[in-house]
Design a protein around this motif. Structure first.
Motif, short mmCIF file in Angstrom:
data_model
loop_
_atom_site.label_atom_id
_atom_site.label_comp_id
_atom_site.label_asym_id
_atom_site.label_seq_id
_atom_site.Cartn_x
_atom_site.Cartn_y
_atom_site.Cartn_z
N ALA A 199 21.13 41.66 2.45
CA ALA A 199 19.95 42.43 2.85
C ALA A 199 20.01 43.84 2.27
O ALA A 199 18.98 44.39 1.86
CB ALA A 199 19.86 42.48 4.37
N ALA A 200 21.21 44.43 2.22
CA ALA A 200 21.36 45.78 1.66
C ALA A 200 21.07 45.76 0.16
O ALA A 200 20.49 46.72 -0.37
CB ALA A 200 22.77 46.30 1.93
N ILE A 201 21.46 44.68 -0.52
CA ILE A 201 21.15 44.55 -1.94
C ILE A 201 19.64 44.44 -2.14
O ILE A 201 19.07 45.06 -3.05
CB ILE A 201 21.86 43.32 -2.53
CG1 ILE A 201 23.38 43.54 -2.52
CG2 ILE A 201 21.37 43.03 -3.96
CD1 ILE A 201 24.18 42.32 -2.94
N ALA A 202 18.98 43.69 -1.27
CA ALA A 202 17.52 43.57 -1.34
C ALA A 202 16.86 44.93 -1.13
O ALA A 202 15.84 45.25 -1.76
CB ALA A 202 17.03 42.56 -0.31
N ASP A 203 17.44 45.75 -0.26
CA ASP A 203 16.90 47.10 -0.03
C ASP A 203 17.02 47.95 -1.30
O ASP A 203 16.13 48.76 -1.59
CB ASP A 203 17.64 47.78 1.12
CG ASP A 203 17.30 47.18 2.47
OD1 ASP A 203 16.25 46.50 2.58
OD2 ASP A 203 18.08 47.39 3.43
N LEU A 204 18.12 47.79 -2.04
CA LEU A 204 18.27 48.51 -3.31
C LEU A 204 17.16 48.11 -4.28
O LEU A 204 16.55 48.96 -4.94
CB LEU A 204 19.64 48.20 -3.94
CG LEU A 204 20.85 48.91 -3.35
CD1 LEU A 204 22.13 48.30 -3.91
CD2 LEU A 204 20.82 50.40 -3.66
N VAL A 205 16.92 46.82 -4.38
CA VAL A 205 15.87 46.33 -5.28
C VAL A 205 14.50 46.85 -4.84
O VAL A 205 13.69 47.27 -5.66
CB VAL A 205 15.88 44.79 -5.33
CG1 VAL A 205 14.71 44.27 -6.16
CG2 VAL A 205 17.20 44.29 -5.92
N ALA A 241 15.81 34.86 -5.61
CA ALA A 241 14.48 34.92 -5.01
C ALA A 241 14.44 35.77 -3.76
O ALA A 241 13.47 36.49 -3.51
CB ALA A 241 14.00 33.50 -4.70
N GLU A 242 15.50 35.72 -2.97
CA GLU A 242 15.51 36.45 -1.70
C GLU A 242 15.93 37.91 -1.84
O GLU A 242 15.58 38.74 -1.01
CB GLU A 242 16.42 35.74 -0.69
CG GLU A 242 15.98 34.33 -0.31
CD GLU A 242 14.58 34.28 0.27
OE1 GLU A 242 14.19 35.24 0.96
OE2 GLU A 242 13.86 33.30 0.03
N THR A 243 16.71 38.23 -2.85
CA THR A 243 17.20 39.61 -2.99
C THR A 243 16.58 40.35 -4.16
O THR A 243 16.55 41.59 -4.16
CB THR A 243 18.73 39.62 -3.18
OG1 THR A 243 19.07 38.99 -4.44
CG2 THR A 243 19.44 38.89 -2.05
N GLY A 244 16.13 39.63 -5.20
CA GLY A 244 15.60 40.29 -6.38
C GLY A 244 16.68 40.72 -7.36
O GLY A 244 16.39 41.37 -8.37
N VAL A 245 17.95 40.36 -7.08
CA VAL A 245 19.05 40.73 -7.96
C VAL A 245 18.94 39.98 -9.29
O VAL A 245 18.40 38.87 -9.36
CB VAL A 245 20.40 40.44 -7.26
CG1 VAL A 245 20.65 38.94 -7.16
CG2 VAL A 245 21.55 41.11 -7.98
#
Length: 271
Positions: free
Chosen positions: A76-82, A105-109
């Protein structure tokens, strides 16, 4: 919120770029995971790009309708970065090579199992996890890796119940989860030095995998390894004019351990 659709793998990462690797979530201590979560959250205010050097998880597999619950707050923190428009590249390691479409798909990484070649600020960089690079010593592992990454094998593993599959994978991964490489990372340094000594080689090579933090001049450039987060909570910061190795703790945040200033003109002359 709908899943994030990652764009093509970027060829340029802005600085400062924060690099972390080998967190091995799932076997890492609770304190180590909490520190990593705090690190990712702090990156939203300091970093312009982030790179994960592989083995973020000790085991990861994305089933179609399930995923490991360990480390979900870190994802979730990685998704927040994206969401904050900070590009994140994840180089798959030998423990998290089964990423699945859901992870991106869920994080955008931006996830890749291939070496990443591009520019980090003013540095021409080559980044890869580092498993299987030794020509003779890693030959048996490379053969085994080709089986693990075969699409039929991945599909067959996906039919296992997640609880059974996770126990099976975790028990079999113990042999490749050492605190430090026995050679203190010298073999990977030798591989990188050869590449950095080539006339048209990169300015910077980074590996993970050995769990051995390193920051030193090699060939015509710089070699760096962020080490293993689950062992010592270290990371690397890349700026246009320098590269720094830092330690992190929730209480004191980051502390510079070592710094190498860029000497682009000198390296260019040597080449």
């Amino acid at each position: 919120m709908p899943p994030v659709k990652p764009t093509a793998l970027p060829a340029f990462l802005p600085t400062p770029c924060f690099v972390v690797g080998d967190a091995h979530l799932g076997v890492a201590s609770v304190e180590s995971e909490r520190a990593l979560l705090a690190w990712f959250r702090s990156a939203t205010t300091e970093a312009k790009s982030v790179v994960i050097m592989g083995d973020l998880f000790d085991f990861w597999f994305a089933w179609k309708y399930a995923m490991p619950r360990l480390g979900f707050r870190v994802l979730a923190a990685i998704a927040d970065l994206v969401d904050a428009k900070i590009p994140v590249i994840w180089l798959g390691g030998n423990h998290d090579c089964w990423h699945g479409e859901a992870l991106e798909a869920e994080t955008g990484v931006h996830y890749t199992l291939n070496p990443w070649h591009g520019s980090i600020g003013s540095w021409r960089a080559e980044l890869l996890h580092g498993d299987g690079l030794r020509e003779k010593e890693d030959a048996p592992y490379r053969r085994l890796r080709s089986v693990f990454r075969n699409q039929l094998a991945i599909s067959a593993f996906g039919w296992l119940h997640p609880t059974i599959a996770t126990k099976l994978a975790s028990s079999s991964s113990k042999g490749s989860r050492h605190m430090r490489a026995a050679d203190e990372g010298k073999a990977l340094l030798e591989v990188a030095t050869k590449r950095l000594s080539e006339p048209n080689g990169p300015d910077l090579i980074m590996h993970g995998h050995s769990h051995q933090p390193k920051l030193e001049r090699a060939g015509y450039g710089v070699y760096a390894n962020a080490g293993a987060w689950y062992v010592d909570q270290q990371f690397v910061r890349i700026d246009d004019d320098r590269i720094s190795s830092l330690s992190w703790s929730i209480s004191s945040e980051s502390h510079v351990l070592d710094t190498l200033n860029r000497v682009a003109e000198e390296a260019s002359t040597k080449r």
